[in-house]
Scaffold this motif. Structure first.
Motif, PDB file in Angstrom:
ATOM      1  N   UNK A   1       0.681  -1.388   0.014  1.00 21.11           N
ATOM      2  CA  UNK A   1       0.034  -0.039  -0.078  1.00 21.11           C
ATOM      3  C   UNK A   1       0.863   1.313  -0.008  1.00 21.11           C
ATOM      4  N   UNK A   2       1.833   1.206   0.765  1.00 21.34           N
ATOM      5  CA  UNK A   2       2.720   2.471   0.918  1.00 21.34           C
ATOM      6  C   UNK A   2       3.495   2.728  -0.396  1.00 21.34           C
TER       7      UNK A   2
ATOM      8  N   UNK B   1       9.878  12.539  -3.525  1.00 18.00           N
ATOM      9  CA  UNK B   1       8.546  12.028  -2.504  1.00 18.00           C
ATOM     10  C   UNK B   1       9.335  11.151  -1.247  1.00 18.00           C
ATOM     11  N   UNK B   2       8.521  11.602  -0.101  1.00 18.48           N
ATOM     12  CA  UNK B   2       9.112  10.799   0.851  1.00 18.48           C
ATOM     13  C   UNK B   2       8.187   9.989   1.381  1.00 18.48           C
ATOM     14  N   UNK B   3       8.605   8.644   1.889  1.00 13.38           N
ATOM     15  CA  UNK B   3       7.599   7.781   2.829  1.00 13.38           C
ATOM     16  C   UNK B   3       8.068   7.680   4.007  1.00 13.38           C
TER      17      UNK B   3
ATOM     18  N   UNK C   1       2.823   7.114   7.444  1.00 13.97           N
ATOM     19  CA  UNK C   1       2.139   6.385   8.339  1.00 13.97           C
ATOM     20  C   UNK C   1       1.303   7.271   9.244  1.00 13.97           C
ATOM     21  N   UNK C   2       0.258   6.924   9.732  1.00 21.11           N
ATOM     22  CA  UNK C   2      -0.699   7.822  10.912  1.00 21.11           C
ATOM     23  C   UNK C   2       0.181   7.565  11.839  1.00 21.11           C
TER      24      UNK C   2
ATOM     25  N   UNK D   1      11.720   6.537   5.007  1.00 20.16           N
ATOM     26  CA  UNK D   1      12.539   6.855   6.360  1.00 20.16           C
ATOM     27  C   UNK D   1      11.773   6.665   7.450  1.00 20.16           C
ATOM     28  N   UNK D   2      12.273   6.487   8.778  1.00 20.90           N
ATOM     29  CA  UNK D   2      11.600   6.436   9.954  1.00 20.90           C
ATOM     30  C   UNK D   2      11.448   7.865  10.658  1.00 20.90           C
TER      31      UNK D   2
END
Length: 948
Positions: A265-266, A287-289, A372-373, A354-355
């Motif tokens: 999904x991500x 774009x960052x995740x 992520x929420x 990233x975290x």
């Protein structure tokens, strides 16, 4: 030249090549007028909070020549998380480099000259250091008490040092670190709501222990909880740059909860976002995740790397990585830093996974974000990295949540119920919107700075109830300080400093892991690492090669338990995993390195790990890759020890040649053929042809250059073999560095070898005079008067080494041969190493300390009568190498009147009672700081003599 607050703009412009924001100029003027920092810099994200470092340095320069200086010497920026790219550290180093520039002029030259007068002795005007992990004797920032300094680090590293339990710091040096951090320090807490227990501890040490520290919060989400905030005003909002940043739209779609395959999904959301940005004519989209766990970040990264279009760069950022490994990541991120438009246009599209490490400390300007929420404050920080510069682009955002995170029956281990509450609130206030020219069923919230504030205010949302949960520190009792102040030896009943750093909801302390390829698990199992201590003393672990993980995770990894839980870490403090500590046949040993003379150095099992341990393990264990912590990996870890130690900062130059290098077989043949191979032999053994592996070729060139440089060594060359018959490598050592090479700082005199030995014999008279000179310069630069300890420090410096006149000690320096008694001047240091067993042959008891004898002799010296506080002078003498706080731990039948004896008294106080009396009168940190002044004067005198 005079210096005034009006000059700050010119100083800022010289360092950063652009003008400061209005609030930054106004803040300097306020500081100069009030000489008092606010409780909080309450500034929105993107407004340049880390410029507080520039302001603090300039404020110090304004007051450098003042007889009553209020501006702190040491400026410490603290963040409660593992950092990947610490932009505050980059900023600090940029300021320091600008001030060191030989071509400096104007206001920069004036600031530098003022700070240099404080630093003294040719020291740089400003030192910028980053504290990550602990490495014994690697403390360049703690060289003098007068050095203007910027430190960037974490709560664990700064807090443990402040509380006398510095992680990775030797027991002897713990008081020095505590004294310097607890006196004359400004501690800037970035987003302090994430480190609330440490803020409470800082306030407590000021009230209970008299520490002279100034805590200041830097926050974009502070709320109204501080009495004296500093905030932006209408003038700032009228600034074109800030106006664009505060008004930039950052629409974030609230996606449906994920029930299966969050990785897919991500990855899908990130790829679709990049396509939309390209359609909207964003030339080089970035774009960052951002997700909440390391293991999820890794799986998303792998999925994206396999599925993104060719020409798109994919990066993984996790905080639990080694400094050396991050250098390539920093270079790849450079085009996407705020304001770097030309480099961005020439770069390639970027996908960065990233975290939480991306939330604070990284000045990135992304075009889109899939996150992520998380609690509201974390989301605001993450979206603060989207269109940070306020560019005219259609920024994009998406928030994904798993159905597990919304389940009311379970709470997140890190964030509790705040993810669920934040999601519910955002869903309630979201409105239907039109994105990309067509209707969408997804609700949207604008995370632009001003837009989100207005929306939350209109909805009457309690922002504090949606922020990351804050723990509380225990009540600071005076008895705790009394126990922490005891460092030699530390008491058995020692309060856990971890509770005062991260709160009563117990979190796991950190340990540091170092991988070396010249040791194997078989070596450790066979001889318990008996020879490893000697090898590590030659090429010790450095902080740049260390990786920090929670203690429980390191223990589970050493036991070879399932990697699923040990990989599922966050990059913020989280509760300790409740693992039962029991050994098994799969348990692997590690080697704990705490310094040559520390009894903790040696083989250690997983159930005996301690907070702050530095663990050296074989590279064959696996557990780390180029991205960072990878407990599931079984591949040998790259040994970066040589790169971390270059340039070597001690007076010795060393290089390792290990079996992992492609040329080891040829070199080992040369070494086996002679007991004393020449440098020419070793250089000739290196292959001339290009090696197939680029890493091997680079290693060959590096070794060739290093060995060739040894021909110019000034201290002789020696060869040290690893593990005897099971030779794993060789360490080539030039005893006193290389001629013509820049000289680094000498090691401090806190191990017995450097305490007794120098490059040449040094007389006691010369050494004492040098220590006195340094003490006088320190006290003058610090503005100390005789009534504040300056006179007593000078007397202590004059008398501190009287114990070295002991005939047995002089015999030790002469070689411990009774038939070769010394007949020259009394020495402070010999010019040769001590042979094994020399102290015993000289008649010195085990553990004997010359400081204890100095205390007894000082009280009968005529110079002692001038002391304003005789007890303080005796204490400073007795503790000037970190021992005797409050016990010495040896018995000398020839001297039973010193502080090591139970019968010792001064003014009715025995030695431990004297410690208690001085702590009560001076305060815990002030007393320790006075000790540090004398001890660092002793270190620098020894360093000067070695250089001469």
């Amino acid at each position: 030249m005079t210096l005034s607050p009006a000059d700050f703009a010119a100083f800022f412009r010289a360092v950063h090549c652009h003008d400061p924001f209005p609030w930054q100029r106004r803040f300097v003027e306020q500081l100069a007028r009030e000489d008092r920092w606010p409780d909080v810099l309450d500034l929105p994200t993107g407004t340049g909070k880390t410029a507080a470092l520039d302001v603090a340095v300039f404020h110090l320069a304004l007051q450098a020549d003042s007889k009553v200086r209020c501006a702190p010497l040491r400026i410490v920026l603290v963040v409660d998380r593992c950092l990947v790219v610490d932009d505050a550290d980059r900023r600090a180093r940029k300021i320091a480099y600008t001030l060191r520039d030989p071509a400096r002029e104007g206001v920069v030259a004036e600031v530098a000259q003022r700070l240099e007068r404080l630093a003294g002795d040719g020291a740089p005007p400003l030192v910028a250091e980053r504290l990550r992990g602990g490495a014994p004797l690697e403390h360049d920032w703690a060289r003098t008490p007068t050095q203007p300094t910027i430190l960037c680090s974490t709560v664990d590293q700064v807090g443990s040092r402040l509380l006398f339990r510095g992680y990775g710091v030797s027991d002897r040096m713990k008081p020095v670190h505590a004294g310097l951090l607890g006196e004359d320090s400004l501690i800037l807490l970035d987003e302090a709501h994430l480190s609330e227990p440490f803020l409470q501890t800082l306030q407590a040490v000021r009230m209970v222990g008299g520490a002279n520290v100034t805590p200041v919060v830097l926050s974009a989400t502070s709320g109204d909880r501080y009495e004296r905030p500093f905030q932006i005003d209408t003038g700032d909002r009228a600034n074109p740059t800030l106006k664009a940043r505060l008004g930039a739209a950052k629409p974030a779609r609230l996606m449906k909860p994920i029930r299966n395959d969050p990785t897919g999904a991500f990855a899908y959301a990130a790829r679709e976002m990049a396509k939309r940005l390209s359609r909207e004519r964003v030339a080089v989209p970035a774009v960052g995740v951002v997700v909440n766990r390391v293991d999820l970040a890794r799986t998303i990264f792998e999925r994206l790397r396999e599925t993104v279009d060719a020409g798109v760069d994919c990066l993984l950022l996790i905080g639990r990585s080694r400094d050396i490994d991050r250098r390539g990541i920093e270079d790849a991120l450079e085009p996407f830093r705020t304001g770097n438009d030309e480099a961005r246009a020439a770069g390639a599209p970027l996908m960065v996974v990233a975290t939480q490490c991306l939330e604070v400390g990284i000045d990135l300007d992304l075009d889109g974000l899939v996150t992520e929420a998380a609690p509201l404050d974390a989301l605001r920080q993450r979206f603060g990295r989207v269109n940070r510069a306020g560019r005219p682009i259609p920024a994009d955002g998406a928030i994904l949540v798993t159905s597990e995170a919304l389940a009311k029956r379970t709470d997140d281990p890190v964030y509790g119920d705040r993810i669920r509450k934040t999601w519910e609130t955002l869903t309630a206030i979201a409105t239907m919107t039109r994105l990309y020219g067509k209707p969408t069923k997804n609700q949207s919230v604008d995370f632009g700075v001003d837009a989100l504030d207005r929306r939350l205010h209109r909805a009457g949302v309690d922002v504090a109830g949606l922020a990351s949960p804050c723990a509380r520190a225990p009540v600071m009792m005076p008895a705790y300080l009394d126990l922490w102040a005891q460092t030699s030896p530390p008491p058995t009943a020692d309060p856990d400093v971890e509770l005062f750093l991260h709160g009563t909801e117990r979190t796991s302390p950190e340990v540091s892991i170092v991988w070396r390829n010249d040791i194997t698990g078989a070596d450790l199992a066979a001889d318990g690492g008996a020879n490893l201590s000697e090898i590590l003393a030659l090429v010790p672990p450095r902080s740049a090669e260390m990786l920090e993980v929670p203690k429980w995770a390191a223990a589970a990894w050493l036991r070879r338990w399932s990697a699923a839980r040990t990989a599922r870490l966050a990059d913020v403090a989280e509760p300790e995993d409740d693992l039962e500590i029991e050994l098994s046949e799969t348990d692997r040993p590690a080697f704990r390195w705490a310094g040559t003379d520390d009894p903790r150095t040696g083989l250690v099992r997983s159930d005996k790990l301690r907070a702050g341990d530095v663990l050296v393990v074989p590279a064959e264990y696996g557990g780390c890759d180029q991205h960072g912590w990878a407990p599931a990996s079984r591949e040998p870890v790259a040994d970066v020890g040589d790169a971390a130690a270059w340039p070597y900062r001690g007076g010795r130059y060393a290089v390792r040649v290990t079996p992992a290098e492609a040329h080891w077989r040829r070199l080992s043949a040369v070494l086996a053929g002679t007991d004393e191979p020449s440098v020419d032999d070793l250089v000739a053994a290196l292959p001339d042809e290009d090696l197939p592996a680029p890493e091997a070729a680079r290693a060959s060139r590096s070794i060739r250059q290093a060995l060739d440089a040894f021909e110019h060594a000034s201290g002789g060359i020696s060869f040290h073999y690893s593990y005897g018959d099971r030779s794993r490598g060789v360490v080539v050592v030039a005893g006193r560095g290389l001629k013509g090479a820049p000289r680094g700082h000498q090691p401090v005199t806190e191990d017995d070898e450097t305490l007794h030995r120098a490059g040449r014999p040094i007389t006691l008279k010369d050494h004492t005079c040098a220590v006195v000179r340094h003490v006088e310069r320190f006290t003058a630069a610090l503005g100390l008067m005789d009534g504040q300890g300056a006179g007593d420090l000078r007397i202590a410096a004059e008398l501190h080494d009287l114990g070295k006149t002991d005939e047995r000690f002089q015999l030790l320096l002469a070689g411990a041969d009774w038939w070769n008694r010394p007949d020259g001047p009394v020495l402070a240091k010999s010019g040769r190493p001590s042979a094994r067993g020399a102290a015993q042959r000289a008649g010195l008891p085990s553990g004997w300390r010359h400081e204890a004898r100095s205390v007894r002799l000082a009280s009968t010296d005529p110079r002692f009568t001038a002391a304003r506080d005789p007890r303080l002078v005796l204490w400073l003498i007795g503790t000037h190498h970190g021992h005797g706080r409050p016990f010495f731990g040896f018995h000398d039948p020839l001297d039973e009147e010193g502080p090591h004896s139970l019968g010792y008294t001064v003014d009715g106080f025995d030695w431990p009672a004297l410690f208690e009396d001085l702590r009560r009168r001076y305060g815990v940190w002030r007393l320790t700081w006075l000790e540090a002044v004398l001890r660092l004067a002793d270190h620098r005198a020894s360093e000067d003599a070695e250089r001469e």
